[in-house]
Design a protein around this motif. Structure first.
Motif, mmCIF file in Angstrom:
data_model
loop_
_atom_site.group_PDB
_atom_site.id
_atom_site.type_symbol
_atom_site.label_atom_id
_atom_site.label_comp_id
_atom_site.label_asym_id
_atom_site.label_seq_id
_atom_site.Cartn_x
_atom_site.Cartn_y
_atom_site.Cartn_z
ATOM 1 N N MET A 1 0.848 -1.201 0.000
ATOM 2 C CA MET A 1 0.000 0.000 0.000
ATOM 3 C C MET A 1 0.881 1.246 0.000
ATOM 4 S SD MET A 1 -2.927 0.997 2.746
ATOM 5 C CE MET A 1 -3.777 2.539 2.622
ATOM 6 N N LEU A 2 0.537 2.212 -0.880
ATOM 7 C CA LEU A 2 1.345 3.428 -0.985
ATOM 8 C C LEU A 2 1.084 4.340 0.204
ATOM 9 C CD1 LEU A 2 0.887 4.366 -4.737
ATOM 10 C CD2 LEU A 2 2.934 3.450 -3.680
ATOM 11 N N SER A 3 2.103 5.039 0.653
ATOM 12 C CA SER A 3 1.915 6.043 1.688
ATOM 13 C C SER A 3 1.308 7.272 1.035
ATOM 14 C CB SER A 3 3.262 6.403 2.313
ATOM 15 O OG SER A 3 4.045 7.128 1.377
ATOM 16 N N ILE A 4 0.846 8.203 1.874
ATOM 17 C CA ILE A 4 0.249 9.439 1.349
ATOM 18 C C ILE A 4 1.251 10.173 0.472
ATOM 19 C CG2 ILE A 4 -0.587 11.726 2.003
ATOM 20 C CD1 ILE A 4 -1.896 10.390 4.438
ATOM 21 N N ASN A 5 2.517 10.238 0.902
ATOM 22 C CA ASN A 5 3.537 10.960 0.141
ATOM 23 C C ASN A 5 3.800 10.303 -1.210
ATOM 24 O OD1 ASN A 5 3.826 12.878 2.103
ATOM 25 N ND2 ASN A 5 5.601 11.937 3.062
ATOM 26 N N GLU A 6 3.913 8.962 -1.228
ATOM 27 C CA GLU A 6 4.153 8.253 -2.484
ATOM 28 C C GLU A 6 2.993 8.443 -3.442
ATOM 29 O OE1 GLU A 6 4.701 4.407 -0.762
ATOM 30 O OE2 GLU A 6 6.866 4.428 -1.056
ATOM 31 N N LEU A 98 -12.857 22.068 9.691
ATOM 32 C CA LEU A 98 -11.508 22.585 9.946
ATOM 33 C C LEU A 98 -11.553 23.817 10.821
ATOM 34 C CD1 LEU A 98 -9.409 22.391 6.643
ATOM 35 C CD2 LEU A 98 -8.875 21.348 8.838
ATOM 36 N N GLU A 99 -12.465 24.728 10.496
ATOM 37 C CA GLU A 99 -12.588 25.969 11.263
ATOM 38 C C GLU A 99 -12.931 25.674 12.722
ATOM 39 O OE1 GLU A 99 -15.184 30.133 11.120
ATOM 40 O OE2 GLU A 99 -15.234 28.751 9.420
ATOM 41 N N LYS A 100 -13.821 24.716 12.934
ATOM 42 C CA LYS A 100 -14.214 24.334 14.289
ATOM 43 C C LYS A 100 -13.028 23.767 15.064
ATOM 44 C CE LYS A 100 -17.542 21.373 16.695
ATOM 45 N NZ LYS A 100 -18.587 20.334 16.533
ATOM 46 N N HIS A 101 -12.279 22.863 14.421
ATOM 47 C CA HIS A 101 -11.107 22.274 15.075
ATOM 48 C C HIS A 101 -10.052 23.340 15.377
ATOM 49 C CE1 HIS A 101 -12.207 18.120 15.073
ATOM 50 N NE2 HIS A 101 -12.301 18.029 13.760
ATOM 51 N N ASN A 102 -9.813 24.217 14.424
ATOM 52 C CA ASN A 102 -8.787 25.250 14.613
ATOM 53 C C ASN A 102 -9.169 26.231 15.727
ATOM 54 O OD1 ASN A 102 -6.938 24.337 12.679
ATOM 55 N ND2 ASN A 102 -8.021 25.364 11.027
ATOM 56 N N THR A 103 -10.471 26.521 15.837
ATOM 57 C CA THR A 103 -10.939 27.402 16.916
ATOM 58 C C THR A 103 -10.694 26.755 18.275
ATOM 59 O OG1 THR A 103 -12.654 28.321 15.495
ATOM 60 C CG2 THR A 103 -12.948 28.615 17.857
ATOM 61 N N THR A 104 -10.991 25.459 18.371
ATOM 62 C CA THR A 104 -10.769 24.721 19.624
ATOM 63 C C THR A 104 -9.287 24.670 19.966
ATOM 64 O OG1 THR A 104 -12.699 23.347 19.153
ATOM 65 C CG2 THR A 104 -11.167 22.526 20.807
ATOM 66 N N MET A 122 -3.716 15.467 20.357
ATOM 67 C CA MET A 122 -3.040 14.727 19.288
ATOM 68 C C MET A 122 -4.061 14.175 18.279
ATOM 69 S SD MET A 122 -0.158 12.772 21.581
ATOM 70 C CE MET A 122 0.413 11.718 20.273
ATOM 71 N N ASN A 123 -5.183 13.669 18.785
ATOM 72 C CA ASN A 123 -6.233 13.160 17.893
ATOM 73 C C ASN A 123 -6.800 14.269 17.012
ATOM 74 O OD1 ASN A 123 -6.059 10.524 18.796
ATOM 75 N ND2 ASN A 123 -7.654 10.771 20.358
ATOM 76 N N ARG A 124 -6.956 15.457 17.623
ATOM 77 C CA ARG A 124 -7.485 16.584 16.860
ATOM 78 C C ARG A 124 -6.499 17.005 15.760
ATOM 79 N NH1 ARG A 124 -11.777 19.452 18.203
ATOM 80 N NH2 ARG A 124 -11.706 18.812 20.390
ATOM 81 N N GLN A 129 -5.280 17.031 9.943
ATOM 82 C CA GLN A 129 -4.437 16.622 8.821
ATOM 83 C C GLN A 129 -5.244 15.816 7.799
ATOM 84 O OE1 GLN A 129 -1.138 14.067 9.808
ATOM 85 N NE2 GLN A 129 -0.005 14.651 7.988
ATOM 86 N N HIS A 130 -6.082 14.902 8.287
ATOM 87 C CA HIS A 130 -6.904 14.091 7.386
ATOM 88 C C HIS A 130 -7.919 14.949 6.627
ATOM 89 C CE1 HIS A 130 -5.302 10.661 9.697
ATOM 90 N NE2 HIS A 130 -5.550 9.983 8.592
ATOM 91 N N ILE A 131 -8.512 15.925 7.318
ATOM 92 C CA ILE A 131 -9.481 16.809 6.666
ATOM 93 C C ILE A 131 -8.786 17.640 5.592
ATOM 94 C CG2 ILE A 131 -11.025 18.789 6.995
ATOM 95 C CD1 ILE A 131 -11.630 17.653 9.799
ATOM 96 N N GLU A 132 -7.597 18.151 5.901
ATOM 97 C CA GLU A 132 -6.855 18.953 4.918
ATOM 98 C C GLU A 132 -6.530 18.137 3.668
ATOM 99 O OE1 GLU A 132 -3.612 20.303 7.326
ATOM 100 O OE2 GLU A 132 -4.639 22.181 7.880
#
Length: 199
Positions: A1-6, A98-104, A122-124, A129-132
């Motif tokens: 399985m390829l990594s995100i970067n690959e 994203l906006e909600k997470h960044n505000t928190t 760390m989970n947030r 990162q996954h949302i981006e």
């Protein structure tokens, strides 16, 4: 399985291939139906291993050919526009998350008093990162689909066409609407056409 970067590197190489290899229609009158263009572009994407484009065009072709094997350009444009609208809504939803997470995160200011708070932080970060990544993929889908849409028909073009038809004796509202629909299909905003005919 390829990594995100690959995977990102592979897709970037494929995008570079498409930027440097414009598709040239091969049939005699130098035109091509939208169906055949999408099919050919998907084949080219397979050759260059551009998986996102292969999958996306496969979805478009699948939806467009549900009712008939040879859908008209108008049918394909409808499918394209529906997919573009859905993708735009997905991007809006993801950006709100994203906006909600960044505000928190900003409220916490990076301070975690307990191990539980640190784990949540760390989970947030991971979720952000996954949302981006998802937003980036959705924006790339828009970039892949929008070139298949025709250029918007100008108000001037519509008015000129309507005036020509009226001068030729075609002044019935319903008839003019049908003529405009027949001429431009899904490419034209029929609300604008209606306003021009009434005006």
């Amino acid at each position: 399985m390829l990594s995100i970067n690959e995977s990102a590197v592979r897709d970037m190489k494929a995008r570079m291939y498409f930027m440097n290899h414009d598709y040239k229609p091969t049939n005699k009158d130098n035109t091509m139906s939208l169906l055949n263009k999408i099919k050919q572009d998907r084949i080219d994407a397979m050759k260059s291993k551009y998986k996102q484009k292969v999958d996306l065009l496969g979805v478009i072709l699948g939806e467009a050919t549900k009712q008939t094997k040879e859908p008209s350009d108008d049918m394909i444009l409808k499918v394209l526009k529906n997919n573009i609208t859905t993708t735009q809504e997905v991007i809006k939803t993801l950006n709100r998350q994203l906006e909600k997470h960044n505000t928190t995160m900003a409220a916490q200011d990076g301070y975690c008093a307990t191990a539980e708070a640190l784990l949540e932080h760390m989970n947030r970060c991971s979720e952000i990162q996954h949302i981006e990544i998802a937003v980036g993929a959705a924006k790339n889908e828009l970039n892949l689909l929008t070139p298949y849409l025709p250029a918007d028909i100008s108000v001037h073009d519509i008015r000129t066409f309507v005036d020509e038809k009226k001068a030729a004796g075609e002044d019935d509202f319903g008839t003019l609407m049908k003529l405009c629909k027949a001429k431009w299909g899904q490419s034209v905003d029929m609300k604008v056409v209606s306003q021009i005919i009434k005006g």
